[in-house]
Motif scaffolding. Sequence first.
Motif, short mmCIF file in Angstrom:
data_model
loop_
_atom_site.label_atom_id
_atom_site.label_comp_id
_atom_site.label_asym_id
_atom_site.label_seq_id
_atom_site.Cartn_x
_atom_site.Cartn_y
_atom_site.Cartn_z
N GLU A 27 0.83 -1.20 0.00
CA GLU A 27 0.00 0.00 0.00
C GLU A 27 0.87 1.26 0.00
O GLU A 27 1.99 1.26 0.51
CB GLU A 27 -0.92 0.01 1.22
CG GLU A 27 -1.95 -1.11 1.21
CD GLU A 27 -2.84 -1.07 -0.02
OE1 GLU A 27 -3.36 0.02 -0.33
OE2 GLU A 27 -2.99 -2.11 -0.69
N SER A 29 2.49 4.76 0.92
CA SER A 29 2.80 5.59 2.09
C SER A 29 3.21 6.97 1.59
O SER A 29 3.95 7.09 0.60
CB SER A 29 3.95 4.99 2.90
OG SER A 29 3.62 3.73 3.43
N MET A 46 2.62 10.00 6.64
CA MET A 46 1.59 10.96 7.03
C MET A 46 0.26 10.55 6.41
O MET A 46 0.22 9.76 5.46
CB MET A 46 1.94 12.37 6.50
CG MET A 46 3.28 12.91 6.92
SD MET A 46 3.63 14.50 6.11
CE MET A 46 2.27 15.51 6.73
N LYS A 47 -0.82 11.09 6.94
CA LYS A 47 -2.11 10.92 6.30
C LYS A 47 -2.09 11.63 4.96
O LYS A 47 -1.49 12.70 4.81
CB LYS A 47 -3.23 11.46 7.18
CG LYS A 47 -3.46 10.64 8.45
CD LYS A 47 -4.63 11.19 9.24
CE LYS A 47 -4.91 10.33 10.48
NZ LYS A 47 -6.05 10.86 11.26
N ALA A 48 -2.76 11.04 3.98
CA ALA A 48 -2.71 11.56 2.61
C ALA A 48 -3.18 13.01 2.53
O ALA A 48 -2.56 13.83 1.83
CB ALA A 48 -3.56 10.68 1.69
N ASP A 49 -4.24 13.37 3.24
CA ASP A 49 -4.75 14.73 3.16
C ASP A 49 -3.75 15.74 3.70
O ASP A 49 -3.56 16.82 3.11
CB ASP A 49 -6.07 14.84 3.93
CG ASP A 49 -7.22 14.14 3.23
OD1 ASP A 49 -7.07 13.80 2.04
OD2 ASP A 49 -8.26 13.91 3.88
N SER A 50 -3.12 15.43 4.82
CA SER A 50 -2.12 16.33 5.40
C SER A 50 -0.92 16.47 4.48
O SER A 50 -0.40 17.57 4.25
CB SER A 50 -1.67 15.82 6.77
OG SER A 50 -2.75 15.79 7.68
N TRP A 51 -0.48 15.34 3.93
CA TRP A 51 0.68 15.35 3.02
C TRP A 51 0.39 16.23 1.80
O TRP A 51 1.22 17.01 1.37
CB TRP A 51 0.98 13.91 2.60
CG TRP A 51 2.15 13.74 1.69
CD1 TRP A 51 3.46 13.58 2.04
CD2 TRP A 51 2.10 13.70 0.25
NE1 TRP A 51 4.23 13.42 0.92
CE2 TRP A 51 3.43 13.49 -0.19
CE3 TRP A 51 1.09 13.80 -0.69
CZ2 TRP A 51 3.76 13.39 -1.55
CZ3 TRP A 51 1.41 13.71 -2.04
CH2 TRP A 51 2.73 13.51 -2.45
N ARG A 52 -0.82 16.09 1.28
CA ARG A 52 -1.18 16.85 0.09
C ARG A 52 -1.19 18.35 0.36
O ARG A 52 -0.79 19.15 -0.50
CB ARG A 52 -2.54 16.39 -0.43
CG ARG A 52 -2.95 17.01 -1.76
CD ARG A 52 -4.28 16.45 -2.22
NE ARG A 52 -4.64 16.97 -3.53
CZ ARG A 52 -5.22 18.14 -3.72
NH1 ARG A 52 -5.52 18.91 -2.68
NH2 ARG A 52 -5.50 18.56 -4.94
N ASP A 138 -4.16 5.55 -6.49
CA ASP A 138 -3.98 6.33 -5.27
C ASP A 138 -3.28 7.67 -5.46
O ASP A 138 -3.42 8.56 -4.62
CB ASP A 138 -3.15 5.52 -4.25
CG ASP A 138 -3.79 4.19 -3.90
OD1 ASP A 138 -5.01 4.05 -4.14
OD2 ASP A 138 -3.10 3.30 -3.40
#
Length: 342
Positions: A27, A29, A46-52, A138
């Motif tokens: 998956e 990361s 990190m969580k995807a939303d925060s990373w984005r 993803d």
Amino acid sequence: MAAKRSTFVICARNVGADNQFGGEPAEISFLRVPAGKDRYDAGLAMKADSWRKYLMAAADGEEDELTGLRGNILVFIHGYNNDIPTIVWRTRKLQETLDDAGWKGVVVAFDWPCENSTLNYLEDRSDAASVADKLVSDVIPMLVSAPDAACVLNVHLIGHSTGAYVIQEAFSRATTKGELFRAEWRIAQVVLIGGDIAADSLDASSQWSGPMFDRIVRLTNYQNRHDSVLGVSNAKRLGTSPRVGRVGLTAQAHSKCVNVDCTHYFEGKDPTHSDFQGTFCHSWHIGDPTFALDLALTLEADIDRLALPTRARGIDGLALQPGLRPQFQSQWLAAAPPLVVG
């Protein structure tokens, strides 16, 4: 400037008990690697939303608060036999040289599992096909769909070596994703360096590359006839057809393709005075300032591909050459001063 910025990584490797990334597909990361750190592990995930959000804030060329400016994201997809420190170095070197060339954007590494043994080459091709699915499931949807109205992102892809295979396979697999396939999305520029795919796979008649050309604006292939890693005599190649990173595009290439022959320019390069990692003839691009300026101008697309100062035009097509950014380019789009009537 690049040394003070975070390095953004999308990792498709499995995670071991020691929190280290392994050699099998898994998956996705999302990682933000601090400046000065030359490797990463799952502890940086990190969580995807925060990373984005962090990524968008850096997409205008500065890692700061989200400004709402138009931004650029260049996703770097490495090839066969890249360990994590090499991926970090190459991503940062791309960022640094593009910064120096005046490009405004952020480079993101897409890290997929690849081993360092010739015997694992075909297995790595299988892994590349597997992670291509992750790229379209993803990654691409998250980058090309910008729910933040203030952010308009131009997403580009650069594939080195087997990374070219990952890119083509990703677009092919996107046709099987119903919602993604029906959506209106585009990738701006696709760039191949040391491309480890068949030259004729980029022909207009190729069924494999057709889905890619339907979704991109332009593809630029950088060719070097001295790339022995892509030679047909290379044992790991097992007799496969001529590679586009060595022989260039065919005469039947898709109209969205541009070929830049780097052979003559490469002949004047001294490895002892060059900044690179890996096999020089196959990976010299990353760290080379002339290539970086040509890449920056290509991604910006403000100048026609036939008029870039880093390209010579000859009977055999376009060839890389040293050049300078046009002196007054930044002023060309400036508004005219108001007329004074008197």
